[in-house]
Design a protein around this motif. Structure first.
Motif, PDB file in Angstrom:
ATOM      1  N   ILE A   1     -14.737 -30.505  11.199  1.00  0.00           N
ATOM      2  CA  ILE A   1     -14.075 -31.370  12.175  1.00  0.00           C
ATOM      3  C   ILE A   1     -14.203 -32.855  11.839  1.00  0.00           C
ATOM      4  O   ILE A   1     -13.218 -33.590  11.935  1.00  0.00           O
ATOM      5  N   PRO A   2     -15.367 -33.357  11.418  1.00  0.00           N
ATOM      6  CA  PRO A   2     -15.421 -34.781  11.036  1.00  0.00           C
ATOM      7  C   PRO A   2     -14.458 -35.131   9.898  1.00  0.00           C
ATOM      8  O   PRO A   2     -13.837 -36.199   9.913  1.00  0.00           O
ATOM      9  N   LYS A   3     -14.289 -34.227   8.913  1.00  0.00           N
ATOM     10  CA  LYS A   3     -13.335 -34.490   7.826  1.00  0.00           C
ATOM     11  C   LYS A   3     -11.903 -34.503   8.342  1.00  0.00           C
ATOM     12  O   LYS A   3     -11.098 -35.345   7.954  1.00  0.00           O
ATOM     13  N   VAL A   4     -11.575 -33.544   9.199  1.00  0.00           N
ATOM     14  CA  VAL A   4     -10.225 -33.492   9.776  1.00  0.00           C
ATOM     15  C   VAL A   4      -9.969 -34.740  10.602  1.00  0.00           C
ATOM     16  O   VAL A   4      -8.921 -35.384  10.480  1.00  0.00           O
ATOM     17  N   ALA A   5     -10.929 -35.110  11.442  1.00  0.00           N
ATOM     18  CA  ALA A   5     -10.772 -36.285  12.309  1.00  0.00           C
ATOM     19  C   ALA A   5     -10.560 -37.553  11.489  1.00  0.00           C
ATOM     20  O   ALA A   5      -9.777 -38.428  11.880  1.00  0.00           O
TER      21      ALA A   5
ATOM     22  N   VAL B   1      -7.986 -42.012  15.109  1.00  0.00           N
ATOM     23  CA  VAL B   1      -9.174 -41.355  15.663  1.00  0.00           C
ATOM     24  C   VAL B   1     -10.410 -42.166  15.311  1.00  0.00           C
ATOM     25  O   VAL B   1     -10.585 -42.598  14.178  1.00  0.00           O
ATOM     26  N   GLU B   2     -11.262 -42.358  16.324  1.00  0.00           N
ATOM     27  CA  GLU B   2     -12.506 -43.118  16.156  1.00  0.00           C
ATOM     28  C   GLU B   2     -13.645 -42.388  16.858  1.00  0.00           C
ATOM     29  O   GLU B   2     -13.422 -41.659  17.823  1.00  0.00           O
ATOM     30  N   ASP B   3     -14.847 -42.647  16.398  1.00  0.00           N
ATOM     31  CA  ASP B   3     -16.060 -42.241  17.106  1.00  0.00           C
ATOM     32  C   ASP B   3     -16.113 -40.769  17.466  1.00  0.00           C
ATOM     33  O   ASP B   3     -16.404 -40.402  18.607  1.00  0.00           O
ATOM     34  N   VAL B   4     -15.855 -39.875  16.536  1.00  0.00           N
ATOM     35  CA  VAL B   4     -15.967 -38.450  16.816  1.00  0.00           C
ATOM     36  C   VAL B   4     -17.444 -38.061  16.746  1.00  0.00           C
ATOM     37  O   VAL B   4     -18.130 -38.350  15.775  1.00  0.00           O
ATOM     38  N   THR B   5     -17.904 -37.420  17.821  1.00  0.00           N
ATOM     39  CA  THR B   5     -19.299 -37.027  17.929  1.00  0.00           C
ATOM     40  C   THR B   5     -19.382 -35.558  18.318  1.00  0.00           C
ATOM     41  O   THR B   5     -18.701 -35.128  19.260  1.00  0.00           O
ATOM     42  N   ALA B   6     -20.211 -34.800  17.608  1.00  0.00           N
ATOM     43  CA  ALA B   6     -20.451 -33.404  17.970  1.00  0.00           C
ATOM     44  C   ALA B   6     -21.345 -33.375  19.197  1.00  0.00           C
ATOM     45  O   ALA B   6     -22.375 -34.050  19.250  1.00  0.00           O
TER      46      ALA B   6
ATOM     47  N   GLU C   1     -16.517 -35.051  21.165  1.00  0.00           N
ATOM     48  CA  GLU C   1     -15.883 -36.111  21.947  1.00  0.00           C
ATOM     49  C   GLU C   1     -15.483 -37.208  20.981  1.00  0.00           C
ATOM     50  O   GLU C   1     -16.007 -37.319  19.879  1.00  0.00           O
ATOM     51  N   GLY C   2     -14.494 -37.995  21.398  1.00  0.00           N
ATOM     52  CA  GLY C   2     -14.033 -39.065  20.534  1.00  0.00           C
ATOM     53  C   GLY C   2     -12.993 -39.917  21.216  1.00  0.00           C
ATOM     54  O   GLY C   2     -12.727 -39.773  22.418  1.00  0.00           O
ATOM     55  N   ARG C   3     -12.411 -40.794  20.426  1.00  0.00           N
ATOM     56  CA  ARG C   3     -11.406 -41.729  20.948  1.00  0.00           C
ATOM     57  C   ARG C   3     -10.234 -41.773  19.977  1.00  0.00           C
ATOM     58  O   ARG C   3     -10.409 -41.708  18.766  1.00  0.00           O
ATOM     59  N   LEU C   4      -9.035 -41.891  20.540  1.00  0.00           N
ATOM     60  CA  LEU C   4      -7.804 -42.026  19.765  1.00  0.00           C
ATOM     61  C   LEU C   4      -7.096 -43.291  20.220  1.00  0.00           C
ATOM     62  O   LEU C   4      -6.770 -43.429  21.395  1.00  0.00           O
ATOM     63  N   ARG C   5      -6.881 -44.212  19.285  1.00  0.00           N
ATOM     64  CA  ARG C   5      -6.135 -45.443  19.575  1.00  0.00           C
ATOM     65  C   ARG C   5      -4.735 -45.320  18.989  1.00  0.00           C
ATOM     66  O   ARG C   5      -4.588 -45.010  17.808  1.00  0.00           O
ATOM     67  N   VAL C   6      -3.727 -45.560  19.845  1.00  0.00           N
ATOM     68  CA  VAL C   6      -2.340 -45.404  19.420  1.00  0.00           C
ATOM     69  C   VAL C   6      -1.483 -46.474  20.080  1.00  0.00           C
ATOM     70  O   VAL C   6      -1.716 -46.854  21.230  1.00  0.00           O
ATOM     71  N   ARG C   7      -0.477 -46.909  19.347  1.00  0.00           N
ATOM     72  CA  ARG C   7       0.561 -47.768  19.914  1.00  0.00           C
ATOM     73  C   ARG C   7       1.832 -46.932  19.944  1.00  0.00           C
ATOM     74  O   ARG C   7       2.273 -46.398  18.931  1.00  0.00           O
ATOM     75  N   LEU C   8       2.408 -46.818  21.125  1.00  0.00           N
ATOM     76  CA  LEU C   8       3.611 -46.018  21.325  1.00  0.00           C
ATOM     77  C   LEU C   8       4.639 -46.899  22.005  1.00  0.00           C
ATOM     78  O   LEU C   8       4.545 -47.156  23.202  1.00  0.00           O
ATOM     79  N   GLY C   9       5.587 -47.395  21.199  1.00  0.00           N
ATOM     80  CA  GLY C   9       6.573 -48.326  21.750  1.00  0.00           C
ATOM     81  C   GLY C   9       5.868 -49.571  22.268  1.00  0.00           C
ATOM     82  O   GLY C   9       5.052 -50.160  21.573  1.00  0.00           O
ATOM     83  N   PRO C  10       6.121 -49.924  23.511  1.00  0.00           N
ATOM     84  CA  PRO C  10       5.540 -51.146  24.057  1.00  0.00           C
ATOM     85  C   PRO C  10       4.113 -50.975  24.574  1.00  0.00           C
ATOM     86  O   PRO C  10       3.495 -51.938  25.028  1.00  0.00           O
ATOM     87  N   VAL C  11       3.559 -49.765  24.502  1.00  0.00           N
ATOM     88  CA  VAL C  11       2.266 -49.488  25.123  1.00  0.00           C
ATOM     89  C   VAL C  11       1.217 -49.149  24.066  1.00  0.00           C
ATOM     90  O   VAL C  11       1.439 -48.286  23.216  1.00  0.00           O
ATOM     91  N   SER C  12       0.086 -49.825  24.135  1.00  0.00           N
ATOM     92  CA  SER C  12      -1.078 -49.467  23.322  1.00  0.00           C
ATOM     93  C   SER C  12      -2.064 -48.781  24.248  1.00  0.00           C
ATOM     94  O   SER C  12      -2.254 -49.203  25.387  1.00  0.00           O
ATOM     95  N   PHE C  13      -2.686 -47.732  23.749  1.00  0.00           N
ATOM     96  CA  PHE C  13      -3.663 -47.062  24.588  1.00  0.00           C
ATOM     97  C   PHE C  13      -4.797 -46.526  23.742  1.00  0.00           C
ATOM     98  O   PHE C  13      -4.688 -46.382  22.526  1.00  0.00           O
ATOM     99  N   SER C  14      -5.913 -46.267  24.420  1.00  0.00           N
ATOM    100  CA  SER C  14      -7.103 -45.720  23.788  1.00  0.00           C
ATOM    101  C   SER C  14      -7.562 -44.552  24.648  1.00  0.00           C
ATOM    102  O   SER C  14      -8.113 -44.748  25.729  1.00  0.00           O
ATOM    103  N   LEU C  15      -7.300 -43.353  24.159  1.00  0.00           N
ATOM    104  CA  LEU C  15      -7.660 -42.143  24.895  1.00  0.00           C
ATOM    105  C   LEU C  15      -9.082 -41.731  24.531  1.00  0.00           C
ATOM    106  O   LEU C  15      -9.397 -41.571  23.348  1.00  0.00           O
ATOM    107  N   THR C  16      -9.924 -41.572  25.528  1.00  0.00           N
ATOM    108  CA  THR C  16     -11.277 -41.096  25.328  1.00  0.00           C
ATOM    109  C   THR C  16     -11.370 -39.724  25.959  1.00  0.00           C
ATOM    110  O   THR C  16     -10.931 -39.532  27.098  1.00  0.00           O
ATOM    111  N   GLY C  17     -11.907 -38.762  25.211  1.00  0.00           N
ATOM    112  CA  GLY C  17     -11.964 -37.424  25.773  1.00  0.00           C
ATOM    113  C   GLY C  17     -12.785 -36.462  24.952  1.00  0.00           C
ATOM    114  O   GLY C  17     -13.527 -36.860  24.056  1.00  0.00           O
ATOM    115  N   GLN C  18     -12.625 -35.188  25.288  1.00  0.00           N
ATOM    116  CA  GLN C  18     -13.375 -34.126  24.644  1.00  0.00           C
ATOM    117  C   GLN C  18     -12.440 -33.010  24.210  1.00  0.00           C
ATOM    118  O   GLN C  18     -11.354 -32.846  24.768  1.00  0.00           O
TER     119      GLN C  18
END
Length: 148
Positions: A23-27, A33-38, A45-62
């Motif tokens: 999973i760390p290699k895939v991530a 993708v940032e900060d992937v932790t087993a 858990e980890g974070r995904l930072r994305v810009r989609l059109g006019p919106v930038s977001f940082s999804l934190t989840g599991q």
């Protein structure tokens, strides 16, 4: 939304399945993708930072990720960006298929549900971004095999 992609890889299917189980290699190959932790077991858990059109977001989840002996990876998880009121829940399956002695393909199917601000963005915009992310992931994964 359902997404389906096929990724050709110049590597034996066993090597690709082994790679997908790390999973760390895939991530590291997924853009943003940032900060992937087993967390233990099959949970991360980890974070995904994305810009989609006019919106930038940082999804934190599991996510819970399982890898089968036949080269199939299954992941279920979700993330939220409380700052902009957006969320994603996804179920992903990646199946490795041999094409020849040194070639494989990965067939990826994802069922993704968007909420909040992300759900307000149009499907064509989301689909273009998903396609671009898969292209970048494929390029990064192929590079990981050529570097080894």
């Amino acid at each position: 939304m359902i997404f389906e992609h096929t990724i050709a890889v110049d590597a034996p299917s066993e090597a690709v399945a082994h790679f997908l189980a790390d999973i760390p290699k895939v991530a590291a190959c997924v853009p943003g993708v940032e900060d992937v932790t087993a967390l233990g077991g099959d949970e991360y858990e980890g974070r995904l930072r994305v810009r989609l059109g006019p919106v930038s977001f940082s999804l934190t989840g599991q996510a819970e990720v399982q890898s089968d002996a036949d080269g199939t990876l299954r992941a279920r998880g979700g993330g939220r960006d409380r700052r902009i009121g957006a969320g994603v829940d996804a179920t992903i399956e990646a199946r490795v298929e041999p094409l020849g002695p040194g070639d494989s393909e990965v067939r990826v199917t994802a069922d993704v549900q968007f909420s909040g601000r992300l759900a307000e963005l149009g499907q064509p915009l989301i689909r273009r971004k998903a396609d671009a992310m898969v292209r970048d992931f494929a390029r990064n994964m192929r590079a990981a095999f050529s570097d080894s």
